[in-house]
Design a protein around this motif. Structure first.
Motif, PDB file in Angstrom:
ATOM      1  N   UNK A 199      53.699  36.306  58.684  1.00 14.88           N
ATOM      2  CA  UNK A 199      54.618  36.916  57.813  1.00 14.88           C
ATOM      3  C   UNK A 199      54.602  36.745  56.602  1.00 14.88           C
ATOM      4  N   UNK A 200      54.011  35.835  56.129  1.00 19.27           N
ATOM      5  CA  UNK A 200      53.559  35.771  54.669  1.00 19.27           C
ATOM      6  C   UNK A 200      52.240  35.288  54.553  1.00 19.27           C
ATOM      7  N   UNK A 201      51.698  35.624  53.026  1.00 21.75           N
ATOM      8  CA  UNK A 201      50.259  35.145  52.844  1.00 21.75           C
ATOM      9  C   UNK A 201      50.233  35.430  51.002  1.00 21.75           C
ATOM     10  N   UNK A 202      49.174  34.814  50.812  1.00 21.75           N
ATOM     11  CA  UNK A 202      48.916  34.880  49.268  1.00 21.75           C
ATOM     12  C   UNK A 202      47.733  35.767  48.808  1.00 21.75           C
ATOM     13  N   UNK A 203      47.683  36.455  47.848  1.00 21.15           N
ATOM     14  CA  UNK A 203      46.670  37.376  47.138  1.00 21.15           C
ATOM     15  C   UNK A 203      46.426  36.575  46.012  1.00 21.15           C
ATOM     16  N   UNK A 204      45.011  36.216  45.770  1.00 21.83           N
ATOM     17  CA  UNK A 204      44.691  35.233  44.853  1.00 21.83           C
ATOM     18  C   UNK A 204      43.688  35.845  44.023  1.00 21.83           C
ATOM     19  N   UNK A 205      42.928  36.967  44.480  1.00 19.66           N
ATOM     20  CA  UNK A 205      41.519  37.399  44.145  1.00 19.66           C
ATOM     21  C   UNK A 205      41.955  38.243  42.753  1.00 19.66           C
ATOM     22  N   UNK A 206      41.417  38.174  41.730  1.00 19.76           N
ATOM     23  CA  UNK A 206      41.863  38.840  40.621  1.00 19.76           C
ATOM     24  C   UNK A 206      42.139  40.247  40.502  1.00 19.76           C
ATOM     25  N   UNK A 207      41.239  40.730  41.108  1.00 21.69           N
ATOM     26  CA  UNK A 207      41.088  42.332  41.281  1.00 21.69           C
ATOM     27  C   UNK A 207      42.117  42.842  42.290  1.00 21.69           C
ATOM     28  N   UNK A 208      42.666  42.056  43.059  1.00 16.97           N
ATOM     29  CA  UNK A 208      43.368  42.566  44.002  1.00 16.97           C
ATOM     30  C   UNK A 208      44.980  42.437  43.484  1.00 16.97           C
ATOM     31  N   UNK A 209      45.156  41.405  42.488  1.00 18.47           N
ATOM     32  CA  UNK A 209      46.035  41.144  42.038  1.00 18.47           C
ATOM     33  C   UNK A 209      46.564  42.421  41.228  1.00 18.47           C
TER      34      UNK A 209
END
Length: 227
Positions: A17-27
């Protein structure tokens, strides 16, 4: 980037239901597609087409084809698919086909043959570089499903054979609902395996210790301590 959720759109069966994006390129990618959405909304408002006062600087209030492609759990080019593929590729040898099937959307693929349960414990317990990415639910479900129906005596033998990462996974499994809801007769664990689990929990997962002490019953030749 903080916790990210998708309340709309199609769902992958193992998408959290929720997750984190931490990769700089993906951000950067996410910020770019959000910028497009805000720009289009502002342009439409300037033309008198719509007025929006959501104040959503970082959210998904202005979806676009670009943001849908990037963030949709079912998009093969999206960030969730990348996270799932990365998780599957990192699975131990012998478990990758099973992992890729789960990552591809199968709810219950056939379990692999000939893989030691000690390896499955290690798969569950190995630290992940991005533990809260879009594959975190898979990282829990995948190994756990392979362990859930296994007789306790076989799991206990695997505890004797596994390494430190495997002990981490074993403690997580033995403290989980999948094990603790077993009938008391199916929670009897020989002293050698029981002691290894308790020692690891005491040193590395103290929050699980009380559950293990209550739920890991001794084998029939010992006095059974019921919870």
């Amino acid at each position: 980037m903080g916790d990210f959720s998708r309340a709309d759109g199609a769902r992958h069966p193992h998408h959290p239901g929720s997750y984190e994006i931490s990769d700089p390129a993906e951000i950067r990618e996410v910020r770019a597609v959000r910028r497009i959405g805000r720009q289009r909304a502002a342009a439409a408002a300037a033309d008198g087409v719509v007025f929006c006062c959501c104040g959503d600087d970082d959210g998904t209030a202005h979806p676009t084809p670009e943001s849908n492609r990037l963030l949709d759990p079912l998009s093969p080019d999206g960030i969730p698919a990348r996270h799932r593929t990365r998780w599957a590729a990192a699975a131990p040898e012998g478990l990758r086909a099973y992992a890729h099937a789960l990552a591809g959307g199968e709810e219950e693929p056939a379990p692999p043959h000939g893989v030691a349960y000690a390896v499955v414990f290690g798969w569950l317990g190995t630290p992940r570089p991005e533990p809260r990415d879009a594959a975190w639910l898979l990282a829990e479900r995948g190994p756990t499903r392979l362990l859930t129906g296994v007789p306790t005596e076989e799991l206990a033998w695997a505890v004797r054979e596994t390494d430190r990462a495997g002990l981490e996974g074993a403690v997580r499994f033995f403290a989980s609902e999948e094990f603790t809801t077993r009938h008391p007769k199916r929670r009897r664990v020989p002293d050698t395996a029981r002691d290894r689990l308790l020692r690891h929990a005491r040193s590395h997962r103290p929050a699980d210790l009380a559950v293990l002490e209550r739920r890991l019953l001794r084998t029939p030749e010992d006095r059974i301590r019921r919870s």
